[in-house]
Design an enzyme around this catalytic site. Structure first.
Site, PDB file in Angstrom:
ATOM      1  CG  ASP A 168      -7.619  -5.587   4.696  1.00 34.87           C
ATOM      2  OD1 ASP A 168      -7.172  -5.838   5.826  1.00 34.87           O
ATOM      3  OD2 ASP A 168      -7.545  -4.471   4.168  1.00 34.87           O
ATOM      4  CD  GLU A 219      -3.011  -1.226   2.187  1.00 34.94           C
ATOM      5  OE1 GLU A 219      -2.779  -0.695   3.283  1.00 34.94           O
ATOM      6  OE2 GLU A 219      -4.084  -1.784   1.904  1.00 34.94           O
ATOM      7  CD  GLU A 246      -9.920  -1.035   8.185  1.00 36.40           C
ATOM      8  OE1 GLU A 246      -8.987  -1.671   8.709  1.00 36.40           O
ATOM      9  OE2 GLU A 246      -9.824  -0.468   7.086  1.00 36.40           O
TER      10      GLU A 246
END
Ligand code: GCW
Length: 645
Positions: free
Chosen positions: A331, A252, A359
């Protein structure tokens, strides 16, 4: 306010703990602290006058402990002080639960860690409980009791390592490993050290350039190797018990060895070599994938990426490198298969990474008790042929080595109750307990947490237990269906947006069209991800007839009329679960309201206000998902419920 009043250790606050912990050698606590005495009073007469003895024993294992209760003496024995501390907390749990005190325990995992994604400005990436407890305005917080309290809280569930800064390491944070910020690191390391917790810092691969003024960070460069050595030496001069580094490289946008045509073993070994003389660890994350994927490209599969990068490197890492692997191949979604990397790198140290911070599971606005999900991963049988037996569950793989273990992205911040949502504390508690003893059940852990955190009668404890125990399933029902994942708003990842990531570059697609949905990851027609597992898992996932329903769309692209094992069509399943999920949330709200007046107002209202948000959000999810798939498929709900056209 004493912050422990807001969490599970409030019932066994013990002023004396630090005192005994710091003293070397066996300590006989002739006078018990008031709190422990109080707890003892709740026990049958026999234990009332018990004497408490803590003893270090040269022959006992480190971190492990024995508690015996005989002739009025409760004796806690361990090979080191951390073990005494763990034994003490276990004793308090047992006294509180009024169960047999005699026990002998050793942690199942050597590394039991929490990662913080905290930035120097005090913000937390994916933090939902207020600002960082460590940093503010570009520096360490001063006069910060919170770190001490946190260390004690973590020790109460056996955590022994913490990384305090974000794995996305910006230029400022890169400086944490040099003075003057290193002074702050030292202070925090000392506080944690008193509770047997090692401190780790997340580093930037390009540090030799950013900090050292070199023109390269090439891991084969002599100057780079020397820079890491000198830097490590400086750190260990200052902080002899320092734990080591965590690194996110080539991921990322973070720099890494690929820029120099090197692989991840080259990259890791260069830095680990500098830590080796200090017996410290380099934790290297495997979250490496192409985040600039073209959505038109149906062959590239993010779920394969970590495996394809790291499996071929098995055995090439120095002994003090541990590869950190996320629980699932993509993820931290609410439902993913276990990562196929577990069992595929038998000659490499491995750390399993969970996300305690919510998240993708409701951001501490929604109730989502995560232990059941973690248990599924821990119990997953990899069938790795390298296992000692045919059974090679992940919990055995990670428990097998001295530099293996479990880490979790922490869910705490400066909020008065640590986790924002009061009930999210249960996830932190469960995480620690499962690191220590993965064989505990989700139910046992939840009951323990409830009993220790609230003072409810049995019937009310049951109400709360029932609200929480299936909350992950409820969350799953009203969000992305059948393992396909995502469908969240891009960026912050909260709330529904079915196509939010569909034409984006992150490699996270559902491929819904008018005929069907799902990602073809089979060997024959798909990306081949399914067959990267060991048999019989490979065939089980690859074959549409044996793939479990709850992961069907992770592995297969199917028509809406495809019939699930449950007997329902995919489309009807989508409608049913979304209607049900919302109803379940309504039930949670009405059940919680029964606890009014039984839980202090602040906590009661904390949860109630979040439940109201959860209810609104679940309704959005229900309606957007149902409408989306009704519009795509044109197939009506069998039960004629309201789906907005
Ligand atoms: O899930 C993603 C998060 C990022 C995070 C990344 C990672 C710290 O959205 O915020 O970056 O995972 O694990 O590195």
């Amino acid at each position: 306010m004493d912050l422990h009043d807001t969490c599970w250790i409030k019932k066994y606050k013990e002023a004396d703990i630090d005192a005994f912990y710091l003293k070397k050698g066996g300590v006989i606590a002739e006078t018990l602290s008031d709190e422990v005495k109080l707890l003892l009073k709740a026990r049958p007469a026999a234990a009332k006058d018990a004497k408490l003895v803590f003893k270090l024993s040269a022959t006992a294992a480190k971190e492990a402990f024995t508690i015996t209760h005989k002739n009025g003496i409760i004796r806690v024995t361990s090979g080191d002080e951390a073990g005494l501390l763990y034994g003490f907390y276990e004793l308090l749990r047992r006294l509180h639960d009024k169960c047999d005190l005699n026990t002998r325990q050793a942690p199942a995992n050597a590394i039991r860690m929490l990662d913080h994604w905290d930035n120097l400005d005090g913000t937390i990436e994916r933090g939902y409980a207020g600002p960082s407890i460590f940093f503010e305005d570009g520096a360490f917080k001063t006069a910060n009791d919170r770190v001490y309290d946190y260390a004690r809280l973590l020790a109460s569930v056996g955590i022994n390592a913490v990384a305090i800064n974000n794995v996305n390491v910006r230029r400022k944070e890169a400086r944490l490993i040099t003075r003057p910020l290193l002074d702050g690191v030292k202070e925090v390391a000392e506080t944690f050290g008193r509770f047997g917790i090692k401190l780790f810092i997340s580093i930037n691969f390009a540090s030799p350039i950013i900090l050292g003024g070199l023109t390269t960070a090439d891991p084969r460069s002599k100057a780079v190797i020397k820079w890491w050595k000198d830097t490590a030496n400086d750190i260990f001069n200052e902080i002899p018990g320092f734990g080591g580094f965590v690194i996110k490289a080539d991921s990322e946008g973070e720099p890494g060895p690929f820029a120099y045509g090197r692989d991840h073993a080259d990259g890791a070994n260069c830095i680990a070599g500098a830590l080796l003389p200090h017996n410290a660890l380099l934790i290297w994350r495997c979250f490496v994938y192409n985040c600039n994927q073209d959505w038109r490209d149906r062959k590239t599969d993010r779920a394969r990426a970590a495996y394809d990068t790291f499996a071929p490197l098995d055995g090439k890492f120095l002994d003090n490198v541990a590869l950190q692997v996320k629980n699932g191949p993509v993820d931290f979604q609410v439902r993913e298969p276990a990562s196929q990397l577990f069992g595929a790198i038998p000659n490499t140290n491995v750390i399993l990474e969970f996300q305690v911070t919510q998240e993708y599971t409701g951001q501490q606005q929604h109730i989502c008790y995560l232990a059941p999900m973690w248990k599924e991963i821990l119990d997953f049988n990899t069938y790795s042929p390298s296992g000692k037996t045919k059974a090679a569950p992940i919990l055995e793989i990670i428990g097998a080595k001295e530099r293996n273990g479990v880490t979790g992205v922490s869910n705490i911040g400066s909020d008065y109750n640590w986790t924002g949502h009061k009930l999210a504390q249960a996830n932190l508690y469960a995480f620690g307990r499962l690191c220590w003893a993965p064989n505990l059940t989700s139910e046992e852990i939840l009951s323990q947490w409830i009993r220790q955190t609230f003072s409810l009668d049995v019937a009310d404890e049951e109400i709360l237990f029932n609200i929480m125990i299936n909350s992950r399933e409820v969350y799953e029902k009203y969000t992305a269906p059948l393992g396909v994942g995502w469908m969240v708003k891009p960026g912050h990842h909260y709330g529904p947006d079915v196509d939010g990531y569909e034409y984006d570059h992150w490699g996270t697609y559902h491929f819904a069209d008018r005929n069907g949905i799902g990602v073809d990851r089979t060997g024959k027609t798909g990306t081949g991800f399914a067959i990267t597992y060991f048999e019989p898992n490979a065939s089980m996932y690859d074959n549409i007839g044996t793939c479990p329903d709850n992961l069907l769309l992770f592995f297969h692209h199917v028509p809406y009329a495809h019939i699930l094992k449950s007997g329902k069509t995919v489309i009807q399943h989508i409608y049913d679960t979304h209607f049900e999920g919302y109803e379940d949330v309504l039930k949670m709200v009405s059940e919680w309201k029964k606890l009014a007046g039984k839980i202090n107002d602040r906590e009661y209202l904390n949860v109630l206000s979040r439940l109201e948000e959860q209810e609104n959000c679940a309704k959005q999810w229900r309606d957007q998902i149902n409408t989306y798939f009704y519009r795509k498929s044109g197939i009506p709900d069998e039960n004629g419920r309201m789906i907005y056209p």
